[in-house]
Design a protein around this motif. Structure first.
Motif, PDB file in Angstrom:
ATOM      1  N   ASN A   1      49.847  33.049  46.589  1.00 10.44           N
ATOM      2  CA  ASN A   1      51.065  33.714  47.052  1.00 10.44           C
ATOM      3  C   ASN A   1      50.855  34.709  48.189  1.00 10.44           C
ATOM      4  OD1 ASN A   1      51.524  33.807  43.604  1.00 10.44           O
ATOM      5  ND2 ASN A   1      52.772  32.489  44.920  1.00 10.44           N
TER       6      ASN A   1
ATOM      7  N   LYS B   1      47.640  37.756  50.019  1.00 13.37           N
ATOM      8  CA  LYS B   1      46.329  38.410  49.981  1.00 13.37           C
ATOM      9  C   LYS B   1      46.552  39.909  50.039  1.00 13.37           C
ATOM     10  CE  LYS B   1      41.799  38.523  52.238  1.00 13.37           C
ATOM     11  NZ  LYS B   1      40.965  38.015  53.359  1.00 13.37           N
ATOM     12  N   SER B   2      45.989  40.619  49.077  1.00 16.78           N
ATOM     13  CA  SER B   2      46.193  42.063  49.010  1.00 16.78           C
ATOM     14  C   SER B   2      45.202  42.801  49.901  1.00 16.78           C
ATOM     15  CB  SER B   2      46.057  42.548  47.557  1.00 16.78           C
ATOM     16  OG  SER B   2      44.760  42.261  47.082  1.00 16.78           O
TER      17      SER B   2
ATOM     18  N   HIS C   1      43.277  37.559  46.269  1.00 13.72           N
ATOM     19  CA  HIS C   1      44.437  36.714  46.481  1.00 13.72           C
ATOM     20  C   HIS C   1      45.311  36.697  45.228  1.00 13.72           C
ATOM     21  CE1 HIS C   1      41.921  35.283  49.797  1.00 13.72           C
ATOM     22  NE2 HIS C   1      43.021  34.827  50.339  1.00 13.72           N
ATOM     23  N   GLU C   2      46.594  36.918  45.415  1.00 17.14           N
ATOM     24  CA  GLU C   2      47.546  36.842  44.308  1.00 17.14           C
ATOM     25  C   GLU C   2      47.869  35.368  44.082  1.00 17.14           C
ATOM     26  OE1 GLU C   2      49.035  38.442  41.340  1.00 17.14           O
ATOM     27  OE2 GLU C   2      48.955  40.020  42.872  1.00 17.14           O
TER      28      GLU C   2
ATOM     29  N   GLN D   1      49.429  32.162  41.200  1.00 21.49           N
ATOM     30  CA  GLN D   1      50.149  31.754  39.999  1.00 21.49           C
ATOM     31  C   GLN D   1      49.587  30.401  39.574  1.00 21.49           C
ATOM     32  OE1 GLN D   1      54.204  31.967  41.731  1.00 21.49           O
ATOM     33  NE2 GLN D   1      54.632  33.592  40.264  1.00 21.49           N
TER      34      GLN D   1
ATOM     35  N   THR E   1      38.717  37.486  38.537  1.00 24.28           N
ATOM     36  CA  THR E   1      40.150  37.571  38.252  1.00 24.28           C
ATOM     37  C   THR E   1      40.646  36.490  37.300  1.00 24.28           C
ATOM     38  OG1 THR E   1      40.601  36.310  40.272  1.00 24.28           O
ATOM     39  CG2 THR E   1      40.704  38.707  40.433  1.00 24.28           C
TER      40      THR E   1
ATOM     41  N   ASN F   1      51.003  36.523  37.619  1.00 22.63           N
ATOM     42  CA  ASN F   1      50.321  37.247  38.690  1.00 22.63           C
ATOM     43  C   ASN F   1      48.970  37.680  38.134  1.00 22.63           C
ATOM     44  OD1 ASN F   1      50.779  39.829  37.267  1.00 22.63           O
ATOM     45  ND2 ASN F   1      52.906  39.595  37.960  1.00 22.63           N
ATOM     46  N   LEU F   2      48.170  38.385  38.901  1.00 24.25           N
ATOM     47  CA  LEU F   2      46.821  38.723  38.447  1.00 24.25           C
ATOM     48  C   LEU F   2      46.801  39.653  37.244  1.00 24.25           C
ATOM     49  CD1 LEU F   2      44.872  39.173  41.827  1.00 24.25           C
ATOM     50  CD2 LEU F   2      44.915  37.196  40.286  1.00 24.25           C
ATOM     51  N   ARG F   3      47.939  40.238  36.904  1.00 24.01           N
ATOM     52  CA  ARG F   3      48.000  41.177  35.776  1.00 24.01           C
ATOM     53  C   ARG F   3      48.694  40.589  34.545  1.00 24.01           C
ATOM     54  NH1 ARG F   3      48.956  42.751  40.378  1.00 24.01           N
ATOM     55  NH2 ARG F   3      51.191  42.364  40.219  1.00 24.01           N
TER      56      ARG F   3
ATOM     57  N   LYS G   1      56.490  33.035  45.722  1.00 17.60           N
ATOM     58  CA  LYS G   1      56.348  33.272  44.283  1.00 17.60           C
ATOM     59  C   LYS G   1      57.403  32.492  43.522  1.00 17.60           C
ATOM     60  CE  LYS G   1      53.705  37.408  43.681  1.00 17.60           C
ATOM     61  NZ  LYS G   1      53.508  38.589  42.835  1.00 17.60           N
TER      62      LYS G   1
END
Length: 278
Positions: A16, A18-19, A24-25, A27, A132, A146-148, A185
């Motif tokens: 989705n 890149k922070s 990388h975010e 799904q 991750t 998402n990553l969390r 997303k």
């Protein structure tokens, strides 16, 4: 004590964004599969751990800077363990494959050592030194929103797979470094995952965003995925994670075994396995 350390398969994967920290975010719909490493763990009266690997993929694991070593080091920094352990791991899960074998080893050892003490705060601290995909090994089938956030499936779907790994070692860091385009997303439709047929139809129309990059880097991947898809009874073929394991999702185990035998004759030097969801 012998622990089963399950591998995972990415049924879909969307990148989705890149922070700022470089991550990388993503799904992904994913599932554990019954391809396992076996971990023997015993407490020892020593002042250091003894970690060893055996099995078909043992030689590809780093002796020091590996996920098990890093997990134990982190747990001691957090003062969550004080004892030392003899840990022997039989590596049946291919390395550099996209099946998450190293991450799985760390996750299942953590669950054995800490059991009910595990919470989201701890998981976030540990995943910084493991990876991750660490959270994927605490729910056997689900959706990484998402990553969390992991959404666990209340109704588990049963799928059969043929897994094939060519003689390629895919670097996760290298593959992600080549990502230039991002997918929007997606909101999870919980009704869609309640029905196996509807969910399967969605999976067939979906993709792994990293697959094109891997195919361009290693052309044999594209050829192999096409050959898998052309086998009778195959719903779709796809790369898991950053590869290099390619898989086909088949109608049932009979079709899967026939396809495996046929493809083995065509690619005798590649690694093969049948698998199913846990």
């Amino acid at each position: 004590m012998v622990i089963k350390s399950y591998s995972k398969i990415n049924l879909t994967l969307k990148v989705n964004s890149k922070s700022r920290n470089g991550l990388h975010e993503i799904q992904t719909f994913y599932s554990w599969i019954n391809l396992i490493d076996k971990i023997s763990i015993t407490e020892i009266k020593k002042n250091r751990d003894r970690i060893s690997f055996k099995g078909p993929f043992a030689k590809l694991v780093k002796k020091r800077n590996n996920t098990v070593y890093n997990l134990l080091k982190k747990l001691r920094e957090l003062k969550l363990i004080s004892n030392y352990y003899s840990i022997k791991i039989t590596k049946n899960i291919p390395v550099f494959s996209g099946l998450g074998g190293g991450t799985s080893n760390a996750a299942f050892i953590l669950k054995y050592l800490l059991k009910s003490k595990i919470n989201n705060v701890l998981l976030e601290k540990v995943e910084k030194v493991i990876g991750t995909d660490f959270k994927l090994f605490f729910n056997d089938q689900g959706y990484m929103k998402n990553l969390r956030t992991i959404v666990d499936f209340k109704k588990k779907h049963k799928f059969c797979f043929v897994l094939i790994q060519p003689k390629i070692k895919c670097s996760t860091k290298r593959i992600y470094s080549k990502v230039k385009n991002f997918s929007p997303k997606e909101n999870l439709n919980k009704n869609m995952i309640k029905s196996r047929n509807i969910f399967l139809d969605y999976l067939q129309k979906s993709r792994n965003d990293l697959q094109f990059i891997v195919e361009r880097t290693y052309p044999i991947i594209k050829i192999l995925l096409k050959d898998i898809k052309n086998e009778k009874g195959c719903h779709f073929s796809r790369l898991t994670g950053t590869g290099s394991v390619c898989y086909g999702l088949f109608r049932d185990q009979i079709f899967a075994r026939k396809a495996l035998n046929k493809l083995k004759n065509k690619y005798p030097k590649f690694w093969f396995s049948l698998a199913k969801t846990v």
